[in-house]
Design a protein around this motif. Structure first.
Motif, short mmCIF file in Angstrom:
data_model
loop_
_atom_site.label_atom_id
_atom_site.label_comp_id
_atom_site.label_asym_id
_atom_site.label_seq_id
_atom_site.Cartn_x
_atom_site.Cartn_y
_atom_site.Cartn_z
N SER A 259 39.11 27.77 34.67
CA SER A 259 40.56 27.96 34.62
C SER A 259 40.96 29.28 33.98
CB SER A 259 41.20 26.81 33.84
OG SER A 259 40.65 26.73 32.53
N MET A 260 40.04 29.92 33.21
CA MET A 260 40.37 31.19 32.56
C MET A 260 39.52 32.34 33.09
SD MET A 260 42.80 30.40 30.54
CE MET A 260 42.91 31.88 29.54
N GLY A 261 38.73 32.10 34.11
CA GLY A 261 37.79 33.11 34.58
C GLY A 261 38.39 34.05 35.63
N ALA A 262 38.40 35.33 35.31
CA ALA A 262 38.89 36.34 36.25
C ALA A 262 38.28 37.68 35.87
CB ALA A 262 40.42 36.42 36.22
N PHE A 263 38.18 38.60 36.86
CA PHE A 263 37.57 39.91 36.63
C PHE A 263 38.51 41.03 37.07
CE2 PHE A 263 33.98 37.01 37.43
CZ PHE A 263 33.24 37.20 36.27
N ARG A 264 38.29 42.19 36.47
CA ARG A 264 39.03 43.39 36.86
C ARG A 264 38.42 43.97 38.13
NH1 ARG A 264 43.71 42.86 34.13
NH2 ARG A 264 43.27 42.19 31.98
N GLY A 265 39.12 44.97 38.68
CA GLY A 265 38.79 45.50 40.00
C GLY A 265 37.36 45.98 40.17
N GLU A 266 36.83 46.76 39.19
CA GLU A 266 35.49 47.29 39.34
C GLU A 266 34.46 46.18 39.45
OE1 GLU A 266 32.39 50.41 37.13
OE2 GLU A 266 34.35 49.96 36.23
N ARG A 287 40.37 35.31 41.38
CA ARG A 287 41.69 35.20 40.77
C ARG A 287 42.03 36.47 39.99
NH1 ARG A 287 43.36 29.99 38.10
NH2 ARG A 287 45.17 30.37 39.41
N ARG A 288 43.32 36.74 39.87
CA ARG A 288 43.80 37.91 39.16
C ARG A 288 43.87 37.62 37.66
NH1 ARG A 288 47.44 41.95 40.77
NH2 ARG A 288 48.05 40.78 42.63
N PRO A 289 43.35 38.53 36.80
CA PRO A 289 43.46 38.32 35.35
C PRO A 289 44.91 38.16 34.93
CG PRO A 289 41.94 40.11 35.84
CD PRO A 289 42.61 39.76 37.13
N GLY A 290 45.16 37.28 33.98
CA GLY A 290 46.52 37.05 33.50
C GLY A 290 47.05 38.22 32.71
N PRO A 298 44.87 33.14 34.46
CA PRO A 298 44.79 33.89 35.71
C PRO A 298 45.75 33.33 36.75
CG PRO A 298 42.60 33.30 34.91
CD PRO A 298 43.58 32.52 34.10
N THR A 299 46.07 34.14 37.72
CA THR A 299 46.92 33.74 38.83
C THR A 299 46.23 34.09 40.14
OG1 THR A 299 48.08 35.86 38.77
CG2 THR A 299 49.04 34.05 37.50
N ASP A 300 46.75 33.59 41.26
CA ASP A 300 46.19 33.93 42.56
C ASP A 300 46.78 35.24 43.07
OD1 ASP A 300 44.77 31.62 42.43
OD2 ASP A 300 45.91 30.53 43.96
N TRP A 325 42.68 29.71 43.69
CA TRP A 325 42.27 28.44 43.07
C TRP A 325 41.67 27.54 44.13
CZ3 TRP A 325 43.06 23.28 43.68
CH2 TRP A 325 42.70 22.45 42.60
N VAL A 326 40.57 26.85 43.80
CA VAL A 326 39.95 25.91 44.73
C VAL A 326 39.71 24.58 44.03
CG1 VAL A 326 38.82 27.71 46.09
CG2 VAL A 326 37.60 26.66 44.18
#
Length: 452
Positions: A259-266, A287-290, A298-300, A325-326
């Motif tokens: 639920s909190m996992g997201a990465f930046r572009g690189e 997912r997009r970092p919050g 994070p959000t979609d 989200w899945v």
């Protein structure tokens, strides 16, 4: 906690449970409120939700602020429970690990307190061990200080091999946070028992170690406590399952980071390159970092193309699918899933074991690095992408390293057999006569027989 409550009332015909949810302005978001509503709707008539709202103290660090906010609600909790149980006997408290300040309320009301520990038994043992080392050596000027461990290993009673410092949770390596850990762990010892979200057959060594530990309360392994039904299906979820239906059995690698996992572009581009290079079919929850700090949810993405390499979706259209989200449990249950690249949260770990899906470890925060070590080195049901990755470092894991991890996960069959064996044992634990079923019955018997 709701799933645990449902299990308990199912086993005892006259048991009634009131689940207290304490939120603050910073946590009482619309999403949290909706989720609490969904839990209330899923509960049985003998499980009710009592909601209290505290206030934030911006002068305190996050962990201390949360504990302070909970402490401020002790009087309200006491009053609410007295109103809730005018005609029923209050049998006891089951506390969240951050709510041990409610021990005082239970003592005032003349009932015992138990703890619900949502992580595994090995990590519970590690937590007790760190607190013991600190307290026993605190009088010594050169006493034990876990925050000073550098490139070292630490023997732990609940594991067969030493724990490398690189997988010790970040909270233990921060002086403010570890001081809070010591306080709440001392409170763990004041409870009458600890319900652990694990299965005896999965963590037998750690549980045996806990049973021999000094001043450790009785431990009840009651897992796996999982919500396998998930939330209400959306159109996108149905499309995901339809796509999986078209893939060969055990052919798809699933990437999902909690639920909190997201990465930046690189990092996203490195993951994309690794997936394309591996040649394996994939389902990727991206997912997009919050915004607003490291713990922002994070959000979609409105359009994932904005962060993926140019042409990636077109080149992988036949073999891959990128989603927001899945429904993780539903995906892991699907026969086409052959491997799971995971952040190693304990719920996700238990879901993966339940469905017999081998894992590749990419931990983010909390105790996930420790869980990764347990899965790779102790249980041997996971391969390593990283065991020591920490989200706060913002380090970029290369496409080459990721591709090696994905290939090992999908092409090495040795872990699949072990995972299948554990899956059968875990599924049997909650059946009549199973180890967790017996432990739940024992706990209910102990609570029912407590003297007032």
């Amino acid at each position: 906690m709701v799933e645990l409550a449902k299990l308990l009332v199912h086993r005892h015909s006259t048991l009634v449970i009131s689940l207290v949810i304490i939120t603050s302005p910073s946590t009482a978001t619309a999403a949290v409120t909706r989720y609490a509503d969904s839990l209330a709707a899923a509960a049985t008539p003998r499980v009710s939700l009592l909601r209290l709202r505290g206030e934030d103290d911006p002068s305190l660090p996050a962990g201390n602020a949360a504990v302070s906010m909970i402490e401020s609600q002790r009087t309200r909790v006491r009053e609410a429970l007295l109103e809730f149980t005018p005609t029923a006997r209050l049998a006891g408290f089951v506390l969240d690990m951050f709510c041990t300040s409610m021990l005082d309320v239970a003592e005032e009301l003349g009932v015992p307190s138990y703890l619900f520990f949502p992580s595994g038994a090995a990590f519970l043992g590690f937590t007790f061990h760190i607190q013991t080392l600190h307290d026993e050596e605190s009088h010594d000027e050169e006493g034990f200080d876990v925050t000073e461990l550098k490139e070292a290993e630490l023997a732990c009673p609940g594991l067969t091999r030493p724990v490398p410092s690189k997988v010790i949770p970040s909270g233990f390596l921060n002086k403010e946070w570890v001081a809070l850990v010591y306080t709440i762990t001392r409170n763990f010892r004041k409870t009458k028992g600890i319900l652990v979200n694990t299965v005896r057959e999965l963590e037998s060594y750690a549980l045996e170690s806990l049973s021999r530990g000094k001043n450790i309360p009785k431990v009840y392994p009651v897992g796996p406590i999982l919500n396998l039904k998930g939330e209400k299906s959306r159109r996108e979820d149905d499309e995901t399952i339809e796509w999986l239906d078209q893939q060969p059995e055990s052919s798809v690698v699933f990437l999902c980071f909690g639920s909190m996992g997201a990465f930046r572009g690189e990092q996203v581009r490195e993951i994309a390159s690794a997936l394309e290079g591996s040649g394996h079919r994939f389902l990727w929850s991206l997912r997009r970092p919050g915004e607003g700090g490291p713990w922002a949810s994070p959000t979609d993405y409105e359009d994932v193309r904005e962060v993926l390499p140019e042409g990636f979706l077109d080149r992988t259209a036949e073999v891959g699918r990128v989603m927001g989200w899945v429904p993780q449990a539903a995906v892991l249950a699907h026969k086409s899933i052959g491997g799971f690249v995971s952040h190693c949260g304990w719920n996700s770990t238990l879901e993966s074991v339940w469905f017999g899906v081998p894992m590749a470890t990419w931990p983010m925060y909390a105790e996930q690095q420790f869980n990764a070590f347990l899965l790779v080195e102790e249980l041997e049901i996971a391969t390593e992408v990283r065991m020591d990755y920490r989200s706060e470092s913002e380090e970029v894991v290369s496409a080459e390293e990721l591709e090696r991890g994905i290939r090992s996960l999908m092409e090495d069959c040795s872990r699949k057999g072990r995972m299948k064996g554990f899956s059968d044992l875990v599924r049997g634990a909650l059946t009549d006569g199973g180890s967790s079923s017996s432990s739940i019955a024992e706990f209910i018997g102990d609570v029912s027989n407590n003297d007032l």
